[in-house]
Design an enzyme around this catalytic site. Sequence first.
Site, short mmCIF file in Angstrom:
data_model
loop_
_atom_site.label_atom_id
_atom_site.label_comp_id
_atom_site.label_asym_id
_atom_site.label_seq_id
_atom_site.Cartn_x
_atom_site.Cartn_y
_atom_site.Cartn_z
N THR A 67 2.48 12.78 6.02
CA THR A 67 3.03 13.15 4.71
C THR A 67 4.02 14.30 4.90
O THR A 67 3.68 15.33 5.49
CB THR A 67 1.89 13.50 3.74
OG1 THR A 67 1.13 12.32 3.55
CG2 THR A 67 2.43 13.98 2.40
N ASP A 74 5.42 4.22 -3.47
CA ASP A 74 4.33 4.56 -4.38
C ASP A 74 4.83 5.46 -5.50
O ASP A 74 6.01 5.80 -5.55
CB ASP A 74 3.11 5.16 -3.65
CG ASP A 74 3.27 6.61 -3.24
OD1 ASP A 74 4.15 7.32 -3.76
OD2 ASP A 74 2.46 7.05 -2.40
N ARG A 129 0.16 22.45 -10.18
CA ARG A 129 -0.35 21.62 -11.28
C ARG A 129 -0.96 22.57 -12.29
O ARG A 129 -2.02 23.16 -12.05
CB ARG A 129 -1.35 20.60 -10.74
CG ARG A 129 -0.65 19.54 -9.91
CD ARG A 129 -1.57 18.43 -9.49
NE ARG A 129 -2.51 18.87 -8.49
CZ ARG A 129 -2.29 18.89 -7.17
NH1 ARG A 129 -1.14 18.47 -6.69
NH2 ARG A 129 -3.21 19.31 -6.34
N GLY A 180 -2.56 5.32 -5.91
CA GLY A 180 -3.46 6.48 -5.80
C GLY A 180 -4.38 6.56 -6.99
O GLY A 180 -5.55 6.13 -6.96
N ARG A 201 3.09 14.90 -8.07
CA ARG A 201 2.16 16.03 -7.91
C ARG A 201 2.76 17.18 -7.12
O ARG A 201 2.15 18.23 -7.00
CB ARG A 201 0.88 15.56 -7.22
CG ARG A 201 0.13 14.52 -8.02
CD ARG A 201 -0.98 13.89 -7.23
NE ARG A 201 -2.08 14.79 -6.96
CZ ARG A 201 -3.06 15.06 -7.82
NH1 ARG A 201 -3.06 14.50 -9.01
NH2 ARG A 201 -4.03 15.89 -7.50
N HIS A 210 5.00 11.39 -4.40
CA HIS A 210 3.64 11.94 -4.30
C HIS A 210 2.94 11.87 -5.66
O HIS A 210 2.20 12.76 -6.06
CB HIS A 210 3.69 13.39 -3.80
CG HIS A 210 2.46 13.82 -3.06
ND1 HIS A 210 2.47 14.18 -1.73
CD2 HIS A 210 1.17 13.96 -3.45
CE1 HIS A 210 1.25 14.53 -1.35
NE2 HIS A 210 0.44 14.40 -2.38
N TYR A 263 -1.56 15.47 7.74
CA TYR A 263 -0.74 16.63 7.42
C TYR A 263 -0.59 17.40 8.72
O TYR A 263 -1.61 17.67 9.39
CB TYR A 263 -1.44 17.52 6.39
CG TYR A 263 -1.30 17.03 4.95
CD1 TYR A 263 -0.05 16.93 4.35
CD2 TYR A 263 -2.42 16.72 4.19
CE1 TYR A 263 0.07 16.50 3.02
CE2 TYR A 263 -2.31 16.31 2.87
CZ TYR A 263 -1.06 16.21 2.30
OH TYR A 263 -0.93 15.80 1.00
C1 LIG Z 1 -6.03 13.28 -6.63
C2 LIG Z 1 -4.94 12.96 -5.65
C3 LIG Z 1 -4.99 13.49 -4.37
C4 LIG Z 1 -3.99 13.18 -3.45
N1 LIG Z 1 -4.09 13.66 -2.17
C5 LIG Z 1 -3.17 13.29 -1.26
C6 LIG Z 1 -3.32 13.68 0.09
O1 LIG Z 1 -4.28 14.34 0.48
N2 LIG Z 1 -2.35 13.29 0.97
C7 LIG Z 1 -1.27 12.54 0.59
O2 LIG Z 1 -0.42 12.21 1.41
N3 LIG Z 1 -1.11 12.16 -0.69
C8 LIG Z 1 -2.04 12.50 -1.62
N4 LIG Z 1 -1.92 12.07 -2.89
C9 LIG Z 1 -0.76 11.24 -3.28
C10 LIG Z 1 -1.05 9.75 -3.07
O3 LIG Z 1 -1.20 9.43 -1.72
C11 LIG Z 1 0.07 8.87 -3.64
O4 LIG Z 1 1.29 9.27 -3.09
C12 LIG Z 1 0.16 8.97 -5.16
O5 LIG Z 1 -1.12 9.07 -5.74
C13 LIG Z 1 0.87 7.76 -5.71
O6 LIG Z 1 1.03 7.87 -7.09
P1 LIG Z 1 0.05 7.21 -8.16
O7 LIG Z 1 -1.13 8.10 -8.24
O8 LIG Z 1 0.85 7.20 -9.39
O9 LIG Z 1 -0.32 5.83 -7.65
C14 LIG Z 1 -2.90 12.36 -3.83
C15 LIG Z 1 -2.87 11.84 -5.12
C16 LIG Z 1 -3.87 12.11 -6.02
C17 LIG Z 1 -3.82 11.50 -7.39
#
Ligand SMILES: Cc1cc2nc3c(=O)[nH]c(=O)nc-3n(C[C@H](O)[C@H](O)[C@H](O)COP(=O)(O)O)c2cc1C
Length: 437
Positions: free
Chosen positions: A218, A364, A227, A387, A336, A333, A192
């Site tokens: 990212t 993703d 959320r 993720g 989220r 993402h 980041y």
């Molecule tokens: C609990 C959690 C924390 C995450 N933290 C980050 C993060 O710190 N940096 C980032 O680029 N993406 C983060 N992500 C997004 C993931 O890298 C990814 O894009 C996403 O989980 C993909 O979707 P999926 O959970 O349906 O596989 C996070 C996702 C989750 C579930």
Amino acid sequence: MTTPPRTPATPEVPAPAPQPARSGRTVPPRQKVARRVPKWSEVRTLLQFEPIRPTARQRRLQRAVTVEDLRAAARHRVPRSVFEFVDGGAEDELTIRRTREAFDRVEFRPRVLGGAAVVDPSTTLFGRPSALPVVLAPTGFCRLSHHEGERAAARAAATAGIPFALTTMGTVSIEDVAAVGGPDAERWFQLYVMRDRGLTVELIHRAKAAGYSVLAITVDTPVTGQRRKDVRNGFSVPPKLTPRTVLDIARRPAWWLNLLTTEQLVFATIPAGEPEAHAAFIDGVFDPAVSFADLAMVREAWDGPLVLKGIQTVEDARRAADHGADGVVVSAHGGRQLDRSPVPLEVLPEVVAELGDRLDVLLDSGVRTGADVAAAVALGAKACLVGRPYLYGLMAGGEAGVDKVIEILGSELRRTMHLLGVSRIDQLDPALVRLRP
Ligand SMILES: Cc1cc2nc3c(=O)[nH]c(=O)nc-3n(C[C@H](O)[C@H](O)[C@H](O)COP(=O)(O)O)c2cc1C
């Protein structure tokens, strides 16, 4: 006195004559099944007792057939606020639903009699081998899911021969994650861009020194999405002791015991202090004003493959290519951040068609099965990041749980490839997939 004649309880019914079958042909009467005493040697080969699984965790993982099964198991292992932090999404969670619905609309068009006796799902990502077109996505606060957090996930990825991506928001340091995977492990670092540009560059240098091979910036999080479950749960890192969390302790004692008796849960890579609420904290660290112009600074510090994670339109993918990115992750993402964002599986074909010759395109959000991976790869993705799937595994069973997730995704992918009639990843092409309207 004469006794009345006995009437039979049931009237005599004459034995049925052989019935003509519907075809008009007469078939012989059914033969009685001949029975025999089986030989012990025959019975013995049928008696295949499952090996006794001594621990509850092993039994739990043994029972799981799908990622969804592990999600169900995960729900019972951690406090509700932790499960919902991982599982939940932004605002109305429309993006979460839509990303899943897109995969549900996938219809395969297999090639029968293709002669694919052996299937090889391995691939090459940014010039390095990967056993599957799957990457464990960067996820913040991993040690909330399980006290071994990133260490467990990185080891599982290294064992399976796929890349693990560590986030800037990691709860194990850049160097410690590098140490657990060993020298051959593929590790990516997700950056980041922070308000403190000096710190940002320092992290890039540390990742390079620790042998991370790909840098993923990212770009979809200028501020954190809301959320609602987290807000309602009063979610914070580390969790605060409130009447509700105390009640939780009684229900999830093992999780709390592990949390309290292992290294303190902090951001291991950025100077964090004691964050009040994690969203507010992150917004204070990240720079919402980050722009494409900042990529020059990153490029100066990093000469390896550079990926922009969180590209959502073909226009931004083109800008990424114009600014020297080697790859993009078409991503929502995981639903989220921006709710109602484009659905990656639907955007993917356009991005690949326009920019596939200039960039490696990954995807993703919503990938839950090996068939999802096959569909995304067929539509042009070099690989999928997952993720939540591995976080469910982590919650359900630590490192062994992540092993299980990778095993499930791998075997589903291999089976799908077999059934599609392809033997290599590069044979997965768009003609194999139709998105149902
Ligand atoms: C609990 C959690 C924390 C995450 N933290 C980050 C993060 O710190 N940096 C980032 O680029 N993406 C983060 N992500 C997004 C993931 O890298 C990814 O894009 C996403 O989980 C993909 O979707 P999926 O959970 O349906 O596989 C996070 C996702 C989750 C579930």
